[in-house]
Structures are given as C-alpha cells and as structure tokens.
Design a protein around this motif. Structure first.
Motif, PDB file in Angstrom:
ATOM      1  N   LEU A 114       0.833  -1.214   0.000  1.00  0.00           N
ATOM      2  CA  LEU A 114       0.000   0.000   0.000  1.00  0.00           C
ATOM      3  C   LEU A 114       0.860   1.254   0.000  1.00  0.00           C
ATOM      4  N   ASN A 115       1.979   1.214   0.741  1.00  0.00           N
ATOM      5  CA  ASN A 115       2.860   2.382   0.754  1.00  0.00           C
ATOM      6  C   ASN A 115       3.530   2.592  -0.599  1.00  0.00           C
ATOM      7  N   ILE A 116       3.872   1.493  -1.276  1.00  0.00           N
ATOM      8  CA  ILE A 116       4.411   1.620  -2.647  1.00  0.00           C
ATOM      9  C   ILE A 116       3.354   2.242  -3.559  1.00  0.00           C
ATOM     10  N   ALA A 117       2.106   1.766  -3.451  1.00  0.00           N
ATOM     11  CA  ALA A 117       1.024   2.311  -4.288  1.00  0.00           C
ATOM     12  C   ALA A 117       0.816   3.794  -4.009  1.00  0.00           C
ATOM     13  N   LYS A 118       0.912   4.171  -2.726  1.00  0.00           N
ATOM     14  CA  LYS A 118       0.763   5.589  -2.376  1.00  0.00           C
ATOM     15  C   LYS A 118       1.879   6.416  -3.036  1.00  0.00           C
ATOM     16  N   GLY A 119       3.090   5.888  -3.023  1.00  0.00           N
ATOM     17  CA  GLY A 119       4.210   6.562  -3.700  1.00  0.00           C
ATOM     18  C   GLY A 119       3.956   6.711  -5.197  1.00  0.00           C
ATOM     19  N   GLN A 120       3.408   5.643  -5.805  1.00  0.00           N
ATOM     20  CA  GLN A 120       3.086   5.709  -7.238  1.00  0.00           C
ATOM     21  C   GLN A 120       2.051   6.791  -7.507  1.00  0.00           C
ATOM     22  N   LEU A 121       1.034   6.855  -6.626  1.00  0.00           N
ATOM     23  CA  LEU A 121      -0.049   7.822  -6.806  1.00  0.00           C
ATOM     24  C   LEU A 121       0.482   9.252  -6.655  1.00  0.00           C
ATOM     25  N   GLU A 122       1.385   9.471  -5.689  1.00  0.00           N
ATOM     26  CA  GLU A 122       2.000  10.797  -5.537  1.00  0.00           C
ATOM     27  C   GLU A 122       2.813  11.157  -6.787  1.00  0.00           C
ATOM     28  N   GLY A 123       3.458  10.148  -7.361  1.00  0.00           N
ATOM     29  CA  GLY A 123       4.189  10.367  -8.617  1.00  0.00           C
ATOM     30  C   GLY A 123       3.259  10.796  -9.745  1.00  0.00           C
ATOM     31  N   ILE A 124       2.076  10.174  -9.795  1.00  0.00           N
ATOM     32  CA  ILE A 124       1.099  10.527 -10.843  1.00  0.00           C
ATOM     33  C   ILE A 124       0.613  11.963 -10.652  1.00  0.00           C
ATOM     34  N   ILE A 125       0.365  12.349  -9.390  1.00  0.00           N
ATOM     35  CA  ILE A 125      -0.063  13.725  -9.106  1.00  0.00           C
ATOM     36  C   ILE A 125       1.001  14.717  -9.602  1.00  0.00           C
TER      37      ILE A 125
END
Lengths: 90, 90, 90, 90
Positions: free
Chosen positions: A12-23
C-alpha cells in the motif's frame, strides 16, 4: 490478517508513492498516455493488494469462523464473500 | 446448482444466440464498432451467468459442505474460492 | 476488417464451441467451479476477439478515415473510440 | 489536458486521501471485508480518472495532431491508442 499485514502495508505504501508520482506528473503537464500508463500500473498494484486481503480473509477469518461459529455467522460470512464476488465479476 | 439451473440455462442460450448474431455480423462485414458493442454485451451477459453460478455454489455447495464436511474438504472448498477470486480480481 | 476477418471468424467459432460445451456441462449438472472456470475461459476468449476487432478498426478504419475525411467525420470517429474506452475501463 | 487538469488533480487527491485511509485501516487491524470494500472504491475512482485522462487525450491531443500531423505521427498516435485498448480489455 496478522500474518500478511506487513506485506499489505508495504504494497500500500508503494502504491501511495506511485499515486503521488502521478499527481506530480499531472502538475508537470506530462503526456496523457504516460499518465494513463502509470494509472493502470497503480490500479493493477491495488488489485493485487485486494487479492492478498481477500485471500487472507478466506484462509484465516472465514475458515476459522466456519469451524466454530454458529449457523447465522457462517451464513453471514458466505453472504459477504458473495457480495465481494459480485463486485469483482462486473 | 439445482435451484438456479433453469435460469442459468436460459441465460446461456440467450448468450449463444447473441454470439451467433455476432458471427453473422462479421460475415456480413458489419461496422467494427457495432460488432465490438455486441461483443461487450455478450461478455457482460456471460459475466452475469458466472456471478449466478458462483453465488449458487457459495450459498449451496460451500455452505452445506462446511456444515458437515471434514477439515480437508473445508480447506479445499476455501482454496477453490480463493482461486476464483484471484482470477476475478485481475 | 477484411484482413482480420478470417482470424476473428475462427476465434468466434471456437468461442461458440466452448459456450455449447458449457451448456452441456450445466445440463449434466457438473461441478459449479468447473463451469465457472470454463465461463471465465470463454469470457477471456471473447475479450481477445474484441481486442482484435478494435485494433483492426483503429489501424484501418480510423487511420484511413482520418487521412481523407472531413472534420465532422473525424470527430465522430474519435467520439466512438472514446465511448469504447469508457466501457472498457469500467 | 489543460482543460481537465483541475478536475483530474482534485480526483487524484481524493483517491490519495482514500488510500491513506486504507493504510490507517490496515494499521488498526480493521475487518478485511471493510478494507477490501475501500480498496475496490479507490480502484473504481482511479479507473474513472483514467477514463478522464484518456478522453481528454483523444478529444484534444489525438484529434488536433490528426489534423496537422504527418503520416508517421498519426500512425504513432493510433498505435498508442491500440496499446491502451489492449491493456484495458484484458
């Protein structure tokens, strides 16, 4: 979900990092197709977490409850799994 | 799946009719987008049948077996459901 | 879709055969999980046909029309693709 | 994606908030089915963002480029859309 909590938290923390990257990509006005590719990657990652959560649920919570629980509780556990499968198979 | 067999059979025969219609559309060289729309309709119809089959399985086969069966059989039933959920959630 | 019609027809006929097999499985009261596995196989096969149809549409119909067509026709072609993507990404 | 950037940013920030909520749920050892329900909600939200991004791409980038661009560039734009559709239709 004791046994698998660490793995789920890490994913989940990796996914959160990916999502911040998309933002950041959207802020930087990056190419739509690249943004879409990253969105599909994070969606796939979250689907994998969902599989882990549901597998842990079935192999621990459901199996245990079925061994001890009363009829109503069993029926409710089954009903919850039915609802999950209905959502997943749309 | 006794109780739901008639409903499932009816839906499968409708889906087969839709699929035969799509084959005729391709033969008649109909517009790709119309063919794709019909393909997505038959896919949605078959997903609905799959939901019916899995719901019937959980509410009858799994629930019954869990009430009477031995530990190994319960674990196998759960393992089958885990595999279904893994496929559905991809 | 000239070029790909044969491939699409062959795949659709295979899918029809799979679907007829599933109807026989339900008639024979086969195990739900086996029926569900076959349903997911035919769904995957039809999704593959849909990919072929849409790829052929984009690479031939859309690309050609975009080279010659008027503005309205282009906008309509794009609008059709948008609708397809909206359905696919649900 | 100028026109839609604000909407996309807002939706992505909401999705990030949902994901942080899920991380807290896992930390608090909340019920698996509730975690799974929230995961499916954030997956659906990100799919909606992906639809917005791809729609904006097609209606602006692809349509514009197709009006002015050379043959190679058009073919590349189409090839990108084909790849997106292949991923979405799995």
């Amino acid at each position: 979900m004791q046994a698998d909590r660490k793995k789920v938290m890490r994913k989940l923390n990796i996914a959160k990092g990916q999502l911040e990257g998309i933002i950041r990509m959207v802020e930087a006005d990056r190419y739509c197709i690249d943004i879409s590719t990253q969105l599909m990657a994070v969606i796939a990652a979250l689907k994998a977490v969902n599989r882990d959560v549901l597998t842990a649920h079935l192999e621990h919570c459901v199996l245990n409850s079925l061994e001890s629980a009363n009829e109503e509780d069993k029926a409710e556990k089954i009903s919850e799994v039915v609802k999950v499968i209905e959502k997943l198979s749309k």
